[in-house]
Design a protein around this motif. Structure first.
Motif, short mmCIF file in Angstrom:
data_model
loop_
_atom_site.label_atom_id
_atom_site.label_comp_id
_atom_site.label_asym_id
_atom_site.label_seq_id
_atom_site.Cartn_x
_atom_site.Cartn_y
_atom_site.Cartn_z
N LEU A 98 -8.96 5.50 -18.41
CA LEU A 98 -8.89 5.77 -19.71
C LEU A 98 -9.48 6.67 -20.32
O LEU A 98 -8.89 7.38 -21.31
N ARG A 99 -10.77 7.34 -20.06
CA ARG A 99 -11.66 8.26 -20.54
C ARG A 99 -11.10 9.75 -20.18
O ARG A 99 -10.88 10.42 -20.76
N ALA A 100 -10.56 9.53 -18.75
CA ALA A 100 -10.01 10.77 -18.49
C ALA A 100 -8.55 10.99 -19.18
O ALA A 100 -8.25 12.48 -19.33
N ALA A 101 -7.61 10.09 -19.43
CA ALA A 101 -6.64 10.13 -20.17
C ALA A 101 -6.73 10.75 -21.45
O ALA A 101 -6.07 11.66 -22.14
N ALA A 102 -7.69 10.40 -22.08
CA ALA A 102 -8.14 10.71 -23.63
C ALA A 102 -8.53 12.18 -23.44
O ALA A 102 -7.95 12.97 -24.24
N ASN A 192 -13.85 -4.11 -22.73
CA ASN A 192 -14.07 -4.78 -24.30
C ASN A 192 -12.67 -4.69 -24.80
O ASN A 192 -11.71 -4.12 -24.21
N ASP A 193 -12.63 -5.09 -26.10
CA ASP A 193 -11.08 -5.10 -26.96
C ASP A 193 -10.58 -3.79 -27.00
O ASP A 193 -9.47 -3.68 -26.93
N ALA A 198 -6.82 0.13 -25.50
CA ALA A 198 -6.24 1.46 -25.02
C ALA A 198 -5.59 1.40 -23.60
O ALA A 198 -4.55 2.33 -23.62
N TRP A 199 -5.77 0.38 -22.97
CA TRP A 199 -4.90 0.43 -21.85
C TRP A 199 -3.49 -0.04 -22.31
O TRP A 199 -2.74 0.62 -21.84
N VAL A 218 5.17 -6.67 -14.60
CA VAL A 218 3.79 -6.30 -14.89
C VAL A 218 3.59 -6.85 -16.23
O VAL A 218 4.39 -6.59 -17.24
N ARG A 219 2.54 -7.55 -16.47
CA ARG A 219 2.22 -8.19 -17.86
C ARG A 219 0.90 -7.61 -18.18
O ARG A 219 0.13 -7.85 -19.01
N GLY A 220 0.24 -6.69 -17.67
CA GLY A 220 -0.85 -5.71 -17.96
C GLY A 220 -1.81 -6.02 -16.99
O GLY A 220 -1.93 -6.38 -16.00
#
Length: 251
Positions: A98-102, A192-193, A198-199, A218-220
């Motif tokens: 997530l951090r890398a994608a941002a 966290n929320d 973000a995911w 796939v449901r997340g």
């Protein structure tokens, strides 16, 4: 004496200052930055030590997959961290992605999406991959080696690959990417929320059929980073902790 390795014209000491790191181990080429990192960590290298190579001859991925990483074609690194929150290791790959994608949104031609558990995509092309390897001392974590590779240009002869936008500067990418990876490694607890949201916003797979690690839709993910796969008939989703996600139509 051999000439010190340089990375886009910068020596290791300059990179350590640029990236605010205690040490940068810089190489023109190594078999795998992960292997070098484990050796340094076993010798006492501090948290925040970065192993960076212009090329790899035996790069390593999930399930023992190996590949060659050509000089200048990407960013191939391993970061050593010594986290204190062992529970957070369960979601470390998710947080790193997530951090890398941002960060990579700024350097890619389109927004970066995530594929469980540790791949980054632009459209249908794989842009980057993450591999986290842990070493333990009795019942506590000693260090983690965070392997990260991102294509700066599309590798020759590989279908389904993506790269950063033409003209992307590797040093500019590193200057934003390394702090993001370090922040992910130090974050405590389960997702966290905000991270869950973000995911969902970046999830490449949600709603698509898959054949592995379980067959269904796939449901997340859940707060522990498990992939949720639901049966086609609408039964409750099953959490999957291990394996690789193979979507319908993929080999």
């Amino acid at each position: 004496m051999s000439t010190p390795a340089r990375y886009d014209g910068r020596e290791a000491i300059t990179l350590s200052r640029l990236l605010d790191l205690p040490e940068v181990a810089l190489f023109d080429e190594v078999p795998s930055t992960l292997d070098v990192a484990h050796g340094l960590a076993a010798g006492g290298a501090p948290s925040g030590t970065l192993v960076l190579a212009d090329a790899q001859s035996q790069g390593r991925g999930r399930n023992g997959r190996a590949w060659a990483s050509a000089p200048g074609a990407g960013i191939w690194l391993t970061l050593i961290e010594r986290p204190r929150d062992q529970a957070a290791l369960q979601v470390l790959s998710i947080r790193l992605g997530l951090r890398a994608a941002a960060v990579l949104d700024r350097f890619a031609a389109a927004n970066v999406s995530v594929k469980w558990p540790n791949d980054l995509y632009v459209g249908r092309g794989k842009l980057a991959g993450i591999l986290v390897e842990s070493r333990w001392r009795e019942d506590r974590i000693d260090w983690v080696a965070i392997g990260f590779g991102v294509n700066v240009r599309v590798p020759a002869g590989i279908d389904g690959a993506a790269a950063l936008a033409p003209g992307s500067d590797r040093l500019e990418v590193l200057a934003e990417l390394v702090p993001a990876l370090r922040a992910a490694a130090s974050a405590p607890g389960m997702l966290n929320d905000a991270e869950m949201a973000a995911w969902r916003a970046r999830d490449l797979a949600e709603g698509r059929a898959c054949s592995s690690p379980a067959r269904g839709i796939v449901r997340g993910i859940d707060v522990r980073g498990s992939l949720l796969v639901g049966e086609r008939d609408g039964e409750a989703a099953v959490p999957c902790r291990a394996g690789s996600l193979v979507l319908e139509g993929e080999s």
